[in-house]
Every structure is written in structure tokens, then in C-alpha cells.
Write an enzyme that holds these catalytic residues in place. Structure first.
Site, PDB file in Angstrom:
ATOM      1  N   GLN A 150       0.831  -1.200   0.000  1.00 43.64           N
ATOM      2  CA  GLN A 150       0.000   0.000   0.000  1.00 43.64           C
ATOM      3  C   GLN A 150       0.870   1.256   0.000  1.00 43.64           C
ATOM      4  O   GLN A 150       0.581   2.233  -0.697  1.00 43.64           O
ATOM      5  CB  GLN A 150      -0.920   0.003   1.233  1.00 43.64           C
ATOM      6  CG  GLN A 150      -1.854   1.180   1.278  1.00 43.64           C
ATOM      7  CD  GLN A 150      -2.909   1.136   0.186  1.00 43.64           C
ATOM      8  OE1 GLN A 150      -3.619   0.150   0.038  1.00 43.64           O
ATOM      9  NE2 GLN A 150      -3.022   2.197  -0.595  1.00 43.64           N
ATOM     10  N   CYS A 192      -6.114   4.292   2.463  1.00 47.00           N
ATOM     11  CA  CYS A 192      -5.842   3.040   1.736  1.00 47.00           C
ATOM     12  C   CYS A 192      -7.120   2.322   1.326  1.00 47.00           C
ATOM     13  O   CYS A 192      -7.088   1.483   0.427  1.00 47.00           O
ATOM     14  CB  CYS A 192      -4.938   2.134   2.568  1.00 47.00           C
ATOM     15  SG  CYS A 192      -5.688   1.558   4.096  1.00 47.00           S
TER      16      CYS A 192
HETATM   17  N1  NVA Z   1      -5.359  -1.151   8.710  1.00 43.90           N
HETATM   18  C1  NVA Z   1      -6.326  -1.834   7.879  1.00 43.90           C
HETATM   19  C2  NVA Z   1      -5.942  -1.740   6.449  1.00 43.90           C
HETATM   20  C3  NVA Z   1      -6.918  -2.384   5.499  1.00 43.90           C
HETATM   21  C4  NVA Z   1      -6.438  -2.342   4.081  1.00 43.90           C
HETATM   22  C5  NVA Z   1      -6.436  -3.282   8.317  1.00 43.90           C
HETATM   23  O1  NVA Z   1      -5.410  -3.895   8.631  1.00 43.90           O
HETATM   24  O2  NVA Z   1      -7.548  -3.818   8.353  1.00 43.90           O
HETATM   25  N1   CP Z   2      -6.131  -1.177   0.856  1.00 43.90           N
HETATM   26  C1   CP Z   2      -6.277  -2.508   0.811  1.00 43.90           C
HETATM   27  O1   CP Z   2      -5.344  -3.279   1.048  1.00 43.90           O
HETATM   28  O2   CP Z   2      -7.511  -2.909   0.446  1.00 43.90           O
HETATM   29  P1   CP Z   2      -8.090  -4.399   0.509  1.00 43.90           P
HETATM   30  O3   CP Z   2      -8.222  -4.769   1.966  1.00 43.90           O
HETATM   31  O4   CP Z   2      -9.431  -4.304  -0.176  1.00 43.90           O
HETATM   32  O5   CP Z   2      -7.156  -5.328  -0.196  1.00 43.90           O
END
Ligand code: NVA
Ligand code: CP
Length: 313
Positions: free
Chosen positions: A141, A267
Site C-alpha cells: 500500500q 488506503c
Molecule cells: N489497517 C487496515 C488496512 C486495510 C487495508 C487493516 O489492517 O484492516
Molecule cells: N487497501 C487494501 O489493502 O484494500 P483491501 O483490503 O481491499 O485489499
């Protein structure tokens, strides 16, 4: 038959600092070239016949689509595995899984829980392993985010990035990026959800500054960025976190405290009205859709680099 290419020493991408600054900047420049060709419908089949295994132990939209579409666009193919749909869900050791999968494919991407789990996989893998998100880091990301910043504003060195919210996998990866690429990271989050000084390490104020007040953290920022208050795997804390983070919603006031031309990134997935207001994420400073698209281009460049090394054209 063409001569087999020497793959060089085995490299993994388990966290951002597995790469040098030079390598990260190279991958970003390469991503720009790959993106440009993609936009002009020019084929770029540098990974013809290569095979990527994707192992998902957590949900995903962007990571799955970008790796899967990306590998096909490079001329290769993919295999999609989940915990439930594989023997991982029936307690096959991660080491055995790594030994087997890596005898059959050229590259592996894993999204999982503890960083130690992906490290154990990599230690038993014959092929490069990519971190598609762990509890600790989300380096793919950040490649996309830096690419997006560079496209909109030029070099990131010397700039200021404000991280508002949870000291999660994204925050720690931004911190590695600040150290490697030479920008300043401002961080603000509620008590109990701030960076762990032991994990953050011995970094000076040119790299990291922490703020109680999120408005102060946004001051002079070239980029304001945030993420969900509850990351995957922490759902049981949802209600407590919702209360703790109430004052850490990136809204118009915070964007006004930043530089006038500052960007907003997230993200995704996002929760409008929680970590970001709808007028910010859907407003003119937001580049979240470019950011999401850039996962595709950045990861194509990453996969190419891990399998082929430095390319000329
Ligand atoms: N910090 C979040 C990012 C998701 C893309 C998670 O780990 O769920
Ligand atoms: N930003 C990101 O990693 O999205 P997903 O959880 O949809 O893969």
C-alpha cells in the site's frame, strides 16, 4: 530455447525496509513506465508463464484484484488460496505450506495476521514472498501511496505527511517510508492507540513528530492520511475504539490546517463519518481513487523487480 535468466539471490518484500531507498524509488519509476504503457494499451508481458500464488487469511478487495489483474497483465497467471479453502484452515503448519507452494510457483503473496507468520513462511520458501498486509505492516500500500504522491507533487523527500488515527500496520509502514525516503511523518492518535516507542525505534524529529492534537499534526502537511479505526483482526474492540477515536476524524478543519495544496489519502476501505468526513474523501484534495488504482501499477513493478531485478526499458 532462450537461456534461463539468473534470478539472483532470493529476495522477499515482507516490510518496506527489506528494500533500500534506491530500490523503492526504482520500483516507483518502473511503475510509472508500466502505468504509461497500460494506459496506451501496450502489452508488457515481462512475466510470461510465471505463476503467482496468493494466500488470503483475511478479506480483501484491492489487494486481490490488483495482484490478480496485474499478474495476468504481465503475461503470467495466479492461484487464489484462502485459509478456509486450503489445508491452512485445518492446521497444516505454515512451514509445510511454504515448502509445498514454493516448489510449484514463481512468487507468493500472503495476507495474514502476525508478521512472524509471514516470516516463517518466507524462511521456508524457495521463491520470493510479498507481504499483502499483516497486523504489523502493509508495504504494498505504501508503494502505491508514494507513487500517487510523486505523480501529484513530485519527490516526497523533504515533505511532511500527517498520519491521523490508529498506530496500525499503515502507520508503522509510513514510518519506515519516512526513514528510508527522507520525509517527516506527523502522527496523532488518541491515548492508548499511539506508536509504541520500542517499535518506532530511535528516530529524530526530522523523521517523526507526535502530536496530541490532530489539528497540530496537520499543520504544514503536504499529505494528510488516515485509515479505519478498527483493523482486521481487532473487531472485538470496535465499540471502544469508536469512542476513543471520535476526535480523530479527518474533516475540513484538519484539511484547512494543512498546506493549501495538500492531498488526502486513505488506503480504503473507508468509513465516511468515522475516520474521514464525506466532504474530505469525496472532495477536491482527495486522491483515493488514483491511490487505489496505483496498487496495480506499483505491484506489477514490484513483482517484476523480485523476479527479474533491474530492467532497462
Ligand atoms: N489497517 C487496515 C488496512 C486495510 C487495508 C487493516 O489492517 O484492516
Ligand atoms: N487497501 C487494501 O489493502 O484494500 P483491501 O483490503 O481491499 O485489499
Amino acid at each position: 530455447m532462450p537461456a534461463a535468466q539468473d534470478p539472483g539471490p532470493l529476495r522477499h518484500f515482507l516490510q518496506l525496509r527489506d528494500f533500500s531507498a534506491k530500490e523503492i524509488l526504482y520500483v516507483i519509476e518502473r511503475a510509472r513506465l508500466i502505468k504509461d504503457k497500460f494506459k496506451r494499451y501496450q502489452p508488457h508481458h515481462t512475466l510470461h508463464d510465471r505463476n503467482l500464488a496468493m494466500v488470503f487469511e483475511k478479506a480483501s478487495t484491492r489487494t486481490r484484484v490488483s495482484f490478480e489483474a496485474g499478474m495476468y497483465q504481465l503475461g503470467g497467471s495466479v492461484i487464489y488460496l484462502t485459509t478456509e479453502g486450503s489445508q491452512l484452515g485445518r492446521a497444516e503448519p505454515i512451514e509445510d505450506t511454504a515448502r509445498v507452494i514454493s516448489r510449484m510457483v514463481d512468487l507468493v503473496m500472503i495476507r495474514t495476521f502476525e508478521q512472524t507468520r509471514i516470516e516463517r513462511f518466507a524462511a521456508h520458501s524457495r521463491v520470493p514472498v510479498i507481504n499483502g498486509l499483516t497486523n504489523e505492516y502493509h508495504p504494498c500500500q505504501i508503494l502505491a501511496d508514494v507513487l500517487t504522491f510523486v505523480e501529484h507533487c513530485g519527490a516526497i523527500a523533504g515533505k511532511t505527511v500527517a498520519w491521523i488515527g490508529d498506530a496500525n500496520n499503515m502507520a508503522y509502514t509510513w514510518l519506515q517510508a519516512a526513514e528510508l525516503l527522507g520525509f517527516t511523518l506527523h502522527v496523532s492518535g488518541p491515548p492508548g492507540y499511539r506508536l509504541d516507542p520500542l517499535r518506532a525505534g530511535d528516530v529524530g524529529p526530522a523523521t517523526l513528530r507526535e502530536f496530541d492534537d490532530p489539528l497540530e499534526a496537520c499543520k504544514d502537511a503536504d499529505l494528510v492520511t488516515t485509515d479505519v479505526w478498527t483493523s482486521m483482526g481487532y473487531e472485538a474492540e470496535n465499540e471502544t475504539r469508536r469512542r476513543a477515536f471520535a476526535d480523530w476524524c479527518v474533516d475540513a478543519r484538519m484539511m484547512k490546517a494543512a498546506r493549501p495544496e495538500a492531498l488526502f489519502m486513505h488506503c480504503l476501505p473507508a468509513h465516511r463519518g468515522e475516520e474521514v468526513s464525506a466532504d474530505v474523501i469525496d472532495g477536491p484534495q482527495s486522491v483515493v481513487w488514483d491511490e487505489a488504482e496505483n496498487r496495480l501499477h506499483a505491484q506489477k513493478a514490484l513483482m517484476e523487480f523480485l523476479l527479474l531485478g533491474w530492467q532497462q526499458a
